[in-house]
Design a protein around this motif. Structure first.
Motif, PDB file in Angstrom:
ATOM      1  N   GLY A   1      18.977  91.454  34.229  1.00 32.88           N
ATOM      2  CA  GLY A   1      18.748  90.538  35.235  1.00 32.88           C
ATOM      3  C   GLY A   1      19.470  89.472  35.673  1.00 32.88           C
ATOM      4  N   ILE A   2      18.972  88.165  35.648  1.00 30.09           N
ATOM      5  CA  ILE A   2      19.707  86.813  35.777  1.00 30.09           C
ATOM      6  C   ILE A   2      19.862  86.299  34.599  1.00 30.09           C
ATOM      7  CG2 ILE A   2      18.968  86.653  38.027  1.00 30.09           C
ATOM      8  CD1 ILE A   2      16.855  84.586  37.101  1.00 30.09           C
ATOM      9  N   PHE A   3      19.531  86.778  33.408  1.00 27.79           N
ATOM     10  CA  PHE A   3      19.669  86.306  32.192  1.00 27.79           C
ATOM     11  C   PHE A   3      20.791  86.533  31.428  1.00 27.79           C
ATOM     12  CE2 PHE A   3      15.167  86.450  33.288  1.00 27.79           C
ATOM     13  CZ  PHE A   3      14.603  85.187  33.105  1.00 27.79           C
ATOM     14  N   ARG A   4      21.874  85.833  31.813  1.00 28.74           N
ATOM     15  CA  ARG A   4      23.267  86.122  31.149  1.00 28.74           C
ATOM     16  C   ARG A   4      23.820  84.996  30.711  1.00 28.74           C
ATOM     17  NH1 ARG A   4      23.556  87.326  37.193  1.00 28.74           N
ATOM     18  NH2 ARG A   4      23.196  89.009  37.693  1.00 28.74           N
ATOM     19  N   GLY A   5      25.013  85.085  30.298  1.00 34.29           N
ATOM     20  CA  GLY A   5      25.687  83.896  29.240  1.00 34.29           C
ATOM     21  C   GLY A   5      25.699  82.642  30.202  1.00 34.29           C
ATOM     22  N   ASN A   6      25.857  82.829  31.246  1.00 40.11           N
ATOM     23  CA  ASN A   6      26.243  81.410  32.213  1.00 40.11           C
ATOM     24  C   ASN A   6      25.066  80.572  32.030  1.00 40.11           C
ATOM     25  OD1 ASN A   6      24.708  83.601  33.731  1.00 40.11           O
ATOM     26  ND2 ASN A   6      25.631  82.820  35.504  1.00 40.11           N
ATOM     27  N   VAL A   7      23.902  81.088  32.107  1.00 40.95           N
ATOM     28  CA  VAL A   7      22.668  80.285  31.905  1.00 40.95           C
ATOM     29  C   VAL A   7      22.180  80.041  30.708  1.00 40.95           C
ATOM     30  CG1 VAL A   7      21.761  81.227  34.277  1.00 40.95           C
ATOM     31  CG2 VAL A   7      20.840  82.275  32.071  1.00 40.95           C
ATOM     32  N   TYR A   8      22.791  80.440  29.733  1.00 40.06           N
ATOM     33  CA  TYR A   8      22.637  80.318  28.031  1.00 40.06           C
ATOM     34  C   TYR A   8      23.532  79.118  27.695  1.00 40.06           C
ATOM     35  CZ  TYR A   8      18.880  83.491  28.178  1.00 40.06           C
ATOM     36  OH  TYR A   8      17.772  84.264  28.315  1.00 40.06           O
ATOM     37  N   ASP A   9      24.385  79.562  27.019  1.00 41.68           N
ATOM     38  CA  ASP A   9      25.722  78.876  26.493  1.00 41.68           C
ATOM     39  C   ASP A   9      26.555  78.173  27.462  1.00 41.68           C
ATOM     40  OD1 ASP A   9      26.329  79.195  23.115  1.00 41.68           O
ATOM     41  OD2 ASP A   9      24.911  80.669  23.980  1.00 41.68           O
ATOM     42  N   GLY A  10      26.717  78.956  28.529  1.00 42.34           N
ATOM     43  CA  GLY A  10      27.386  78.406  29.635  1.00 42.34           C
ATOM     44  C   GLY A  10      26.488  77.129  30.265  1.00 42.34           C
ATOM     45  N   ALA A  11      25.412  77.022  30.275  1.00 36.88           N
ATOM     46  CA  ALA A  11      24.588  75.928  30.952  1.00 36.88           C
ATOM     47  C   ALA A  11      24.483  74.837  29.815  1.00 36.88           C
ATOM     48  CB  ALA A  11      23.226  76.426  31.304  1.00 36.88           C
ATOM     49  N   ALA A  12      24.442  75.323  28.374  1.00 34.34           N
ATOM     50  CA  ALA A  12      24.343  74.345  27.262  1.00 34.34           C
ATOM     51  C   ALA A  12      25.775  73.477  27.338  1.00 34.34           C
ATOM     52  CB  ALA A  12      24.209  74.845  25.922  1.00 34.34           C
ATOM     53  N   LEU A  13      26.830  74.243  27.559  1.00 39.16           N
ATOM     54  CA  LEU A  13      28.142  73.695  27.739  1.00 39.16           C
ATOM     55  C   LEU A  13      28.241  72.493  28.937  1.00 39.16           C
ATOM     56  CD1 LEU A  13      30.849  73.943  26.699  1.00 39.16           C
ATOM     57  CD2 LEU A  13      31.544  75.483  28.835  1.00 39.16           C
ATOM     58  N   VAL A  14      27.540  72.830  30.042  1.00 39.34           N
ATOM     59  CA  VAL A  14      27.292  71.714  30.973  1.00 39.34           C
ATOM     60  C   VAL A  14      26.804  70.348  30.357  1.00 39.34           C
ATOM     61  CG1 VAL A  14      26.121  71.198  32.973  1.00 39.34           C
ATOM     62  CG2 VAL A  14      27.128  73.414  32.846  1.00 39.34           C
ATOM     63  N   LEU A  15      25.641  70.580  29.446  1.00 40.70           N
ATOM     64  CA  LEU A  15      24.917  69.366  28.992  1.00 40.70           C
ATOM     65  C   LEU A  15      25.855  68.843  27.982  1.00 40.70           C
ATOM     66  CD1 LEU A  15      21.298  71.065  28.483  1.00 40.70           C
ATOM     67  CD2 LEU A  15      22.122  69.509  30.298  1.00 40.70           C
ATOM     68  N   TYR A  16      26.532  69.469  27.190  1.00 40.17           N
ATOM     69  CA  TYR A  16      27.762  69.111  26.227  1.00 40.17           C
ATOM     70  C   TYR A  16      28.759  68.084  27.029  1.00 40.17           C
ATOM     71  CZ  TYR A  16      31.197  68.602  22.676  1.00 40.17           C
ATOM     72  OH  TYR A  16      32.109  68.211  21.725  1.00 40.17           O
ATOM     73  N   ALA A  17      29.337  68.616  28.245  1.00 41.67           N
ATOM     74  CA  ALA A  17      30.209  68.083  29.001  1.00 41.67           C
ATOM     75  C   ALA A  17      29.468  66.533  29.438  1.00 41.67           C
ATOM     76  CB  ALA A  17      30.508  68.910  30.102  1.00 41.67           C
ATOM     77  N   LEU A  18      28.268  66.716  30.032  1.00 40.20           N
ATOM     78  CA  LEU A  18      27.379  65.457  30.149  1.00 40.20           C
ATOM     79  C   LEU A  18      27.470  64.341  29.379  1.00 40.20           C
ATOM     80  CD1 LEU A  18      26.124  64.136  32.833  1.00 40.20           C
ATOM     81  CD2 LEU A  18      24.135  65.234  32.017  1.00 40.20           C
ATOM     82  N   ARG A  19      27.219  64.969  28.304  1.00 35.03           N
ATOM     83  CA  ARG A  19      26.956  63.910  27.003  1.00 35.03           C
ATOM     84  C   ARG A  19      28.378  63.326  26.662  1.00 35.03           C
ATOM     85  NH1 ARG A  19      24.807  65.216  20.886  1.00 35.03           N
ATOM     86  NH2 ARG A  19      27.033  65.996  20.649  1.00 35.03           N
TER      87      ARG A  19
END
Length: 498
Positions: free
Chosen positions: A406-424
């Protein structure tokens, strides 16, 4: 089928949410009377699941009653009562429902006509429902625990009974509902089962009644809940109780024969809750616990107040302790990110899964010496590939027909956590930590969007972050990582991101 243990990194990518997007033609009901025009399926226009949800009303309460025979291959008898506020004049009212047989429908106590269209149960009351009116819809139906081969989910058949796994788009295979996370409601759940079995559901116990050879358990939630987060467990289970931080009542549901072996894992929950409270604020619900189901699902699930886990995750020695604990924290953190603060649309899923992955990884760093930076650098290397195959974190590609992920792919797991890391990295750890606590406080018991997160991040940082986060959340390529100019996506000339 037998479970084949995977290495932790592989399982973290592949354990979650087996879904099929093919529509199932429901086997529900015949209309009491013919309507003047053919019924049609409706949806609220979700970009990823356009057929889910229905316009014209807002559900305030669900009252679900299930009667279980003791055979998890037979349909359950069920009654679903929906209290709703009408938001626009309705000649008809659509509910999401499939994979069951409807016996009757009432609207405000009067029999109503009903028919099916696609995966909708279309109800025609005797009189139109005016905007602003409160209404009650009562549906008597069956709930079939046997999934079709191309549409798994809803009821999960365990070794000794049943559990639920409704995410993302299959709660309406279990009960009639407005099956979209934007319409949260409070739940009362009653389960009648033969003596010798134990039934548990979301929320706190609200009564037990014995009659002849059966027992009826009642549970109520104190906080609104999305339909995808509903949970019912029926089986030969033991309920293990303890106390968490601030006197929080904890209850775990485990197969009785495995209680002793599972206790060391269960005992870790109070400390994990205390750890999460330091990061995200007070635990947002009335109770919490783990439901350890004797079933091989390939995923764990953050059902509200009672997270679903495969029992074998805790008894299979191939999984390291740090890895299992980090998955426990992943589902626990969803109680804040996903359950209390619920993504308003499925395109906002990164707000849920990205945060859960972030705290999973942070917990592994702080308690097991697994460096967060190492995991984020690996994610950076893979991020362009995830975006190419699954879309950017905040604009995931729709689920493909027949897809099992479905929609539960790497982009919404580690890919999205990477966004939070970049924001921090961009705003600094102190501002990031304030943002996280403000987010869970501001949107508690509600829904929120990506735009809401961007606005709050900008307000917390004291500067406009819309452009920075737009590139990270919606860009086809992964932007440069602040503070790490040497990081490169996999396949770039410099392979430092591998």
């Amino acid at each position: 089928m037998p479970h084949t243990p995977q290495p932790p990194a592989r399982r973290a990518r592949g354990r979650r949410r087996l879904r099929a997007a093919a529509l199932l033609v429901p086997a529900v009901c015949v209309a009491l009377t013919a309507a003047s025009a053919p019924p049609v399926p409706l949806g609220i226009g979700d970009r990823l699941y356009p057929y889910l949800g229905n316009p014209g009303y807002d559900v305030t309460d669900y009252d679900l009653s299930f009667t279980y025979s003791g055979d998890n291959g037979r349909p359950l008898g069920a009654v679903t009562v929906i209290d709703a506020r009408v938001t626009e004049r309705l000649d008809r009212l659509n509910l999401d429902f499939a994979h069951g047989t409807v016996d009757s429908v009432e609207v405000d106590g009067a029999p109503a006509a009903f028919a099916t269209a696609g995966e909708d149960l279309v109800v025609t009351p005797r009189e139109p429902l005016d905007a602003g009116r409160r209404t009650r819809i009562t549906v008597r139906h069956t709930s079939d625990p046997v999934s079709s081969e191309d549409r798994p989910g809803g009821w999960v058949r365990t070794a000794d009974g049943l559990a639920m796994a409704n995410q993302a788009d299959v709660a309406h295979l279990v009960f009639p509902c407005n099956d979209h996370p934007s319409d949260k409601a409070r739940f009362t759940i009653r389960i009648t089962a033969p003596d010798g079995l134990t039934a548990v559901a979301n929320g706190l116990p609200a009564g037990v009644r014995r009659s002849g050879t059966t027992t009826t358990w009642t549970y109520r939630t104190r906080h609104p809940m999305a339909t995808e987060l509903a949970q019912v467990s029926i089986g030969r289970s033991t309920v293990v109780r303890r106390t968490g931080p601030h006197g929080l009542p904890l209850r775990d549901v485990v197969p009785t024969e495995h209680r002793e072996a599972l206790e060391p894992w269960l005992a870790r929950t109070p400390g994990q809750i205390a750890w999460m409270e330091e990061k995200a604020g007070r635990f947002p619900f009335e109770t919490y616990g783990l439901l350890m189901a004797d079933a091989t699902t390939g995923y764990e699930l953050e059902t509200q107040t009672l997270s679903l886990f495969e029992r074998e995750l805790f008894t299979e020695p191939a999984y390291p302790q740090w890895y299992v604990e980090s998955l426990m924290v992943h589902e626990l953190s969803h109680q804040w990110f996903g359950d209390s603060v619920t993504p308003r649309s499925w395109s906002d899923l990164w707000l849920s899964e990205g945060h859960a992955t972030w705290y999973e990884a942070l917990y592994a760093e702080e308690t097991a010496g697994r460096p967060l930076e190492t995991r984020m650098r690996a994610a950076y290397g893979a991020s362009d590939g995830w975006r190419a195959t699954g879309g950017p974190p905040a604009a995931p590609e729709p689920p493909r027909s027949g897809s099992k992920i479905g929609i539960f792919r790497g982009n919404v797991y580690d890919g999205a956590a990477l966004v939070l890391y970049a924001l921090r990295q961009e705003i600094g750890a102190p501002a990031f930590e304030r943002l996280e606590r403000a987010w869970t406080a501001r949107h508690r018991d509600s829904t929120a969007t990506t735009a809401d997160f961007v606005r709050l991040a900008s307000a917390t940082a004291g500067r406009d972050l819309e452009g920075f986060l737009r590139d990270w959340l919606h860009g086809e390529r992964t932007p440069p990582m602040p503070g790490h100019p040497d990081w490169r996506p996999a396949g770039a000339a410099d392979d430092g991101g591998k």
